[in-house]
Design a protein around this motif. Structure first.
Motif, PDB file in Angstrom:
ATOM      1  N   TRP A 242     -13.901 -18.960 -67.589  1.00 44.55           N
ATOM      2  CA  TRP A 242     -14.020 -17.636 -66.556  1.00 44.55           C
ATOM      3  C   TRP A 242     -12.950 -16.468 -67.278  1.00 44.55           C
ATOM      4  CZ3 TRP A 242     -10.974 -15.504 -62.831  1.00 44.55           C
ATOM      5  CH2 TRP A 242     -11.654 -14.370 -61.975  1.00 44.55           C
ATOM      6  N   LEU A 243     -11.984 -17.162 -67.275  1.00 46.77           N
ATOM      7  CA  LEU A 243     -11.064 -16.020 -67.880  1.00 46.77           C
ATOM      8  C   LEU A 243     -11.200 -15.660 -69.166  1.00 46.77           C
ATOM      9  CD1 LEU A 243      -7.643 -17.926 -66.495  1.00 46.77           C
ATOM     10  CD2 LEU A 243      -8.805 -15.985 -65.690  1.00 46.77           C
ATOM     11  N   ARG A 244     -11.912 -16.484 -70.101  1.00 49.08           N
ATOM     12  CA  ARG A 244     -12.040 -15.934 -71.313  1.00 49.08           C
ATOM     13  C   ARG A 244     -13.114 -15.172 -71.483  1.00 49.08           C
ATOM     14  NH1 ARG A 244     -10.659 -18.685 -76.322  1.00 49.08           N
ATOM     15  NH2 ARG A 244      -9.757 -20.442 -75.020  1.00 49.08           N
ATOM     16  N   GLY A 369     -23.741 -18.863 -64.497  1.00 49.51           N
ATOM     17  CA  GLY A 369     -22.548 -18.385 -65.073  1.00 49.51           C
ATOM     18  C   GLY A 369     -21.285 -18.763 -64.276  1.00 49.51           C
ATOM     19  N   THR A 370     -20.071 -18.754 -64.664  1.00 50.11           N
ATOM     20  CA  THR A 370     -18.761 -19.416 -63.979  1.00 50.11           C
ATOM     21  C   THR A 370     -18.527 -18.672 -62.780  1.00 50.11           C
ATOM     22  OG1 THR A 370     -17.581 -17.909 -65.407  1.00 50.11           O
ATOM     23  CG2 THR A 370     -17.780 -20.114 -66.104  1.00 50.11           C
ATOM     24  N   SER A 371     -18.954 -17.370 -62.443  1.00 46.31           N
ATOM     25  CA  SER A 371     -18.774 -16.803 -61.422  1.00 46.31           C
ATOM     26  C   SER A 371     -19.273 -17.727 -60.080  1.00 46.31           C
ATOM     27  CB  SER A 371     -19.191 -15.336 -61.015  1.00 46.31           C
ATOM     28  OG  SER A 371     -18.254 -14.615 -62.079  1.00 46.31           O
ATOM     29  N   ALA A 372     -20.541 -18.354 -60.381  1.00 41.21           N
ATOM     30  CA  ALA A 372     -21.438 -18.987 -59.423  1.00 41.21           C
ATOM     31  C   ALA A 372     -20.545 -20.172 -58.975  1.00 41.21           C
ATOM     32  CB  ALA A 372     -22.671 -19.127 -59.855  1.00 41.21           C
ATOM     33  N   ALA A 373     -19.922 -20.715 -60.162  1.00 39.57           N
ATOM     34  CA  ALA A 373     -19.330 -22.042 -59.619  1.00 39.57           C
ATOM     35  C   ALA A 373     -18.068 -21.402 -58.603  1.00 39.57           C
ATOM     36  CB  ALA A 373     -18.287 -22.624 -60.951  1.00 39.57           C
TER      37      ALA A 373
END
Length: 400
Positions: A242-244, A369-373
């Motif tokens: 997510w950060l990357r 996408g990682t935001s959904a996690a």
């Protein structure tokens, strides 16, 4: 409290030796967290090197959790009369072996073998380290001992996850596991020297697990732990990608931010003793779980702002640093005479939830996408908060 014949009878020396022994257990939790969560800071390099997706690479976090869930009660049942020092050293040996296998793994299944072995160490060490540390100190110092041992979690994220990410970026992810192997060996030697003999106090069996599970406060704590662990690891497992890829941070900036997360977690861990004493475990627990929920939910929508996202990640670390301490104190207050059995059950449900969170977070990370996690983690944290809110205080000293 159990008296350990191997300790010096001089009160000052005895006290020092006991706290050095407690510190050795804190170092054990540090090595454990270092190993369990090391892939989080290296998820993208591992996925690339072993030809799997980031979501699939999350299995390296999920598998130890699944094994630990079974291992915690199983080890308790098969080690009923085993000296706890011997048991803890065996479990620390699993950490060494897991890192060594990861060092040489040239396929993802080989890596998972090492992570499977780690699961036995995770399940057993978490179940027995805190009760063992609790035996080494007085009743009045129990919260401090629990905080110190739990601090290994925060220190692991301060030094382990960001340092692993940094080493992995410079020298490759295998070097990170190599350094961790050396560290785990050093911790093993320290425990061998510092821990006194700790004979099993009770003959623990299936009946003790069933008995402690019938205690209402314990059941409520286990229920809260499920939501708490699933919330944390559905999001935290995918923090590095997510950060990357969402926040667009460089590898060095990711390492610094992960270190900031860990430092905040360390502060949260040691503040917990104060907040629990002043406000009671229920209020301390509720405040920190809500702080985690809102920081993760808001972060999921602010990946375009580096400053906002970074601030929220540090707040997240502060909140989570307190939560394992609160959960352990909750279980202890609910069943002080059966803390070892309660701890084994707690590890079991916590690790199942950890694995489930990492799995479903990975599904969302790969598909949405990682935001959904992160959104999933925030919602689960709110459910944990609701469970705490509707619970009664654990003892008469705990404010309603």
């Amino acid at each position: 409290m159990s008296q350990c014949s191997t300790l010096n009878t001089d009160p000052i020396t005895t006290s020092l030796q006991r706290w050095l022994a407690v510190l050795s257990l804190a170092c054990g939790t540090f090595a454990l967290v270092n190993t369990e969560f090391l892939p989080i800071g290296l998820l993208s390099p591992i996925a690339h090197a072993l030809n799997v997706s980031e979501g699939q690479a999350g299995w390296a976090i999920m598998l130890p959790g699944l094994v630990a869930a079974v291992a915690a009660p199983l080890i308790m049942l098969i080690s009923r009369q085993l000296n706890r020092k011997t048991l803890l050293l065996i479990l620390s040996g699993c950490i060494i072996l897991s890192n060594a296998i990861a060092m040489f793994a040239h396929s993802f299944p080989a890596l998972l073998v090492g992570r499977l072995i780690l699961g036995f160490g995770v399940g057993g060490f978490w179940a027995f380290a805190i009760p063992a540390g609790r035996r080494l100190v007085s009743e009045a110092q129990s919260s401090r001992a629990i905080s110190l041992i739990s601090a290994g979690v925060a220190v692991g994220t301060v030094a382990g996850v960001p340092a692993g990410a940094f080493i992995g970026e410079l020298f490759g992810w295998r070097m990170a596991f190599t350094v961790n192997t050396v560290l785990a060996i050093a911790v093993f030697v320290y425990q061998w020297i510092a821990l006194p003999s700790l004979p099993a106090q009770n003959s623990l069996g299936l009946g003790s697990l069933l008995t402690v599970a019938k205690i209402k406060g314990v059941r409520r704590g286990l229920f809260i732990g499920i939501f708490m662990a699933a919330a944390q690891f559905s999001a935290y497992t995918y923090l590095e990608p997510w950060l990357r890829f969402q926040v667009k941070l460089s590898a060095s900036d990711i390492s610094l931010l992960l270190m900031g997360y860990g430092i905040a977690g360390l502060v949260g861990t040691f503040l917990t003793e104060i907040t629990v004493r002043e406000f009671g475990v229920k209020r301390a627990f509720l405040g920190n779980i809500l702080l985690l929920a809102f920081s993760v939910l808001i972060a999921s929508q602010l990946s375009s702002s580096v400053v906002a996202a970074s601030t929220l990640i540090v707040i997240w670390g502060l909140a989570f640093g307190a939560l394992p301490v609160c959960l352990n104190i909750w279980i202890y207050q609910a069943a002080p005479a059966m803390f070892e059995s309660g701890s084994a059950l707690m590890v079991c449900v916590f690790q199942i939830a950890l694995a489930a969170g990492a799995f479903f977070g990975g599904v969302l990370a790969d598909t949405q996408g990682t935001s959904a996690a992160f959104v999933l983690g925030g919602v689960l944290a709110l459910l944990a908060g609701f469970s705490i809110f509707v619970s009664k205080p654990q003892n008469k000293q705990d404010p309603a």
